[in-house]
Design a protein around this motif. Sequence first.
Motif, PDB file in Angstrom:
ATOM      1  N   PHE A  94      -4.528  -5.235  19.393  1.00 46.37           N
ATOM      2  CA  PHE A  94      -4.201  -5.776  18.080  1.00 46.37           C
ATOM      3  C   PHE A  94      -4.332  -4.702  17.000  1.00 46.37           C
ATOM      4  CE2 PHE A  94      -5.548  -7.868  14.125  1.00 46.37           C
ATOM      5  CZ  PHE A  94      -4.450  -8.684  13.902  1.00 46.37           C
ATOM      6  N   ILE A  95      -5.407  -3.933  17.033  1.00 46.98           N
ATOM      7  CA  ILE A  95      -5.624  -2.870  16.048  1.00 46.98           C
ATOM      8  C   ILE A  95      -4.550  -1.797  16.163  1.00 46.98           C
ATOM      9  CG2 ILE A  95      -7.185  -0.964  15.423  1.00 46.98           C
ATOM     10  CD1 ILE A  95      -9.517  -2.920  16.017  1.00 46.98           C
ATOM     11  N   ILE A  96      -4.165  -1.431  17.375  1.00 45.49           N
ATOM     12  CA  ILE A  96      -3.113  -0.428  17.575  1.00 45.49           C
ATOM     13  C   ILE A  96      -1.783  -0.930  17.017  1.00 45.49           C
ATOM     14  CG2 ILE A  96      -1.715   0.733  19.345  1.00 45.49           C
ATOM     15  CD1 ILE A  96      -4.331   0.974  20.992  1.00 45.49           C
ATOM     16  N   VAL A  97      -1.422  -2.162  17.294  1.00 46.30           N
ATOM     17  CA  VAL A  97      -0.153  -2.730  16.813  1.00 46.30           C
ATOM     18  C   VAL A  97      -0.152  -2.802  15.286  1.00 46.30           C
ATOM     19  CG1 VAL A  97       1.257  -4.829  16.739  1.00 46.30           C
ATOM     20  CG2 VAL A  97       0.388  -3.984  18.925  1.00 46.30           C
ATOM     21  N   ILE A  98      -1.215  -3.304  14.690  1.00 48.37           N
ATOM     22  CA  ILE A  98      -1.310  -3.391  13.230  1.00 48.37           C
ATOM     23  C   ILE A  98      -1.278  -1.988  12.625  1.00 48.37           C
ATOM     24  CG2 ILE A  98      -2.816  -4.041  11.300  1.00 48.37           C
ATOM     25  CD1 ILE A  98      -1.326  -6.383  12.653  1.00 48.37           C
ATOM     26  N   GLY A  99      -1.961  -1.037  13.244  1.00 49.65           N
ATOM     27  CA  GLY A  99      -1.943   0.351  12.763  1.00 49.65           C
ATOM     28  C   GLY A  99      -0.546   0.933  12.776  1.00 49.65           C
ATOM     29  N   PHE A 100       0.219   0.666  13.839  1.00 51.65           N
ATOM     30  CA  PHE A 100       1.596   1.155  13.932  1.00 51.65           C
ATOM     31  C   PHE A 100       2.465   0.539  12.840  1.00 51.65           C
ATOM     32  CE2 PHE A 100       5.943   0.830  15.584  1.00 51.65           C
ATOM     33  CZ  PHE A 100       6.213   2.170  15.774  1.00 51.65           C
ATOM     34  N   ILE A 101       2.293  -0.755  12.597  1.00 55.45           N
ATOM     35  CA  ILE A 101       3.067  -1.428  11.548  1.00 55.45           C
ATOM     36  C   ILE A 101       2.747  -0.837  10.181  1.00 55.45           C
ATOM     37  CG2 ILE A 101       3.375  -3.634  10.342  1.00 55.45           C
ATOM     38  CD1 ILE A 101       3.045  -4.991  13.127  1.00 55.45           C
ATOM     39  N   ILE A 102       1.469  -0.645   9.894  1.00 61.14           N
ATOM     40  CA  ILE A 102       1.062  -0.064   8.613  1.00 61.14           C
ATOM     41  C   ILE A 102       1.592   1.352   8.479  1.00 61.14           C
ATOM     42  CG2 ILE A 102      -0.955   0.749   7.292  1.00 61.14           C
ATOM     43  CD1 ILE A 102      -2.430  -1.766   8.362  1.00 61.14           C
ATOM     44  N   PHE A 103       1.513   2.156   9.536  1.00 66.61           N
ATOM     45  CA  PHE A 103       2.033   3.528   9.507  1.00 66.61           C
ATOM     46  C   PHE A 103       3.532   3.532   9.208  1.00 66.61           C
ATOM     47  CE2 PHE A 103       4.172   7.001  11.752  1.00 66.61           C
ATOM     48  CZ  PHE A 103       3.595   8.090  11.122  1.00 66.61           C
ATOM     49  N   THR A 104       4.288   2.644   9.828  1.00 68.99           N
ATOM     50  CA  THR A 104       5.731   2.559   9.616  1.00 68.99           C
ATOM     51  C   THR A 104       6.044   2.185   8.168  1.00 68.99           C
ATOM     52  OG1 THR A 104       6.058   1.911  11.918  1.00 68.99           O
ATOM     53  CG2 THR A 104       7.855   1.437  10.399  1.00 68.99           C
ATOM     54  N   ILE A 105       5.310   1.229   7.623  1.00 71.65           N
ATOM     55  CA  ILE A 105       5.535   0.814   6.233  1.00 71.65           C
ATOM     56  C   ILE A 105       5.214   1.954   5.274  1.00 71.65           C
ATOM     57  CG2 ILE A 105       4.679  -0.713   4.412  1.00 71.65           C
ATOM     58  CD1 ILE A 105       4.396  -2.890   6.608  1.00 71.65           C
TER      59      ILE A 105
ATOM     60  N   SER B 191       5.137   5.180   5.886  1.00 65.80           N
ATOM     61  CA  SER B 191       6.131   6.255   6.053  1.00 65.80           C
ATOM     62  C   SER B 191       7.428   5.915   5.330  1.00 65.80           C
ATOM     63  CB  SER B 191       6.426   6.487   7.538  1.00 65.80           C
ATOM     64  OG  SER B 191       5.282   6.963   8.194  1.00 65.80           O
ATOM     65  N   GLY B 192       7.869   4.668   5.444  1.00 68.81           N
ATOM     66  CA  GLY B 192       9.092   4.235   4.769  1.00 68.81           C
ATOM     67  C   GLY B 192       8.972   4.316   3.259  1.00 68.81           C
TER      68      GLY B 192
ATOM     69  N   LYS C 254      10.093   9.893  -1.961  1.00 72.39           N
ATOM     70  CA  LYS C 254      10.567  11.287  -1.925  1.00 72.39           C
ATOM     71  C   LYS C 254      12.051  11.355  -2.291  1.00 72.39           C
ATOM     72  CE  LYS C 254      10.800  15.325   1.042  1.00 72.39           C
ATOM     73  NZ  LYS C 254      10.598  15.864   2.392  1.00 72.39           N
ATOM     74  N   ASN C 255      12.849  10.429  -1.770  1.00 74.84           N
ATOM     75  CA  ASN C 255      14.273  10.388  -2.114  1.00 74.84           C
ATOM     76  C   ASN C 255      14.470  10.137  -3.601  1.00 74.84           C
ATOM     77  OD1 ASN C 255      15.251  10.911   0.452  1.00 74.84           O
ATOM     78  ND2 ASN C 255      15.506   8.774   0.978  1.00 74.84           N
ATOM     79  N   ASN C 256      13.706   9.205  -4.165  1.00 73.45           N
ATOM     80  CA  ASN C 256      13.836   8.898  -5.590  1.00 73.45           C
ATOM     81  C   ASN C 256      13.477  10.091  -6.468  1.00 73.45           C
ATOM     82  OD1 ASN C 256      14.748   6.330  -5.159  1.00 73.45           O
ATOM     83  ND2 ASN C 256      12.758   5.375  -5.473  1.00 73.45           N
ATOM     84  N   ASN C 257      12.556  10.929  -6.013  1.00 77.09           N
ATOM     85  CA  ASN C 257      12.143  12.107  -6.780  1.00 77.09           C
ATOM     86  C   ASN C 257      13.003  13.330  -6.508  1.00 77.09           C
ATOM     87  OD1 ASN C 257       9.998  10.794  -8.114  1.00 77.09           O
ATOM     88  ND2 ASN C 257       8.688  11.059  -6.333  1.00 77.09           N
ATOM     89  N   SER C 258      13.928  13.254  -5.561  1.00 73.29           N
ATOM     90  CA  SER C 258      14.829  14.367  -5.251  1.00 73.29           C
ATOM     91  C   SER C 258      16.015  14.351  -6.207  1.00 73.29           C
ATOM     92  CB  SER C 258      15.357  14.255  -3.812  1.00 73.29           C
ATOM     93  OG  SER C 258      14.310  14.382  -2.890  1.00 73.29           O
ATOM     94  N   PRO C 259      16.595  15.520  -6.472  1.00 77.24           N
ATOM     95  CA  PRO C 259      17.775  15.532  -7.338  1.00 77.24           C
ATOM     96  C   PRO C 259      18.981  14.925  -6.624  1.00 77.24           C
ATOM     97  CG  PRO C 259      17.365  17.714  -6.442  1.00 77.24           C
ATOM     98  CD  PRO C 259      16.215  16.853  -6.024  1.00 77.24           C
TER      99      PRO C 259
END
Length: 120
Positions: free
Chosen positions: A22-33, A35-36, A42-47
């Motif tokens: 459960f902790i691994i799955v929740i950790g992966f979901i949080i990491f994905t969010i 990162s997104g 980063k895109n919004n701050n790029s020219p």
Amino acid sequence: MGFNAFDDFMFSFVPIFITTVFIIVIGFIIFTIVSGIGQWSKNNNSPRLTVPAHVVTKRAHTSGGSGDSSATTKYYVTFQVESGDRIEFHMKATEYGMLAEGDVGMLTFQGTRYIEFDRK
């Protein structure tokens, strides 16, 4: 007595195993969010750049579609700019369908975000 020791082991191991998964799955979901959100920021701050480019290649990646599940297709186009660098962008199916390999025009993008391609 042998079964009792096994039962004790299973009653202590199974909850720990389920909690760990459960902790691994929740950790992966949080990491994905996170990162997104980081890539979006980063895109919004790029020219926003508009450069001459041509379409080098197109590809589609389809996943799923077995049994009762529906298939999902993601569309990608690779552009080459004047410097010789190649950039691949994910895009909507409607935009993907309007481009052909060899098209020349002006590519507008912001970071890793495709905005438009104005064919000449």
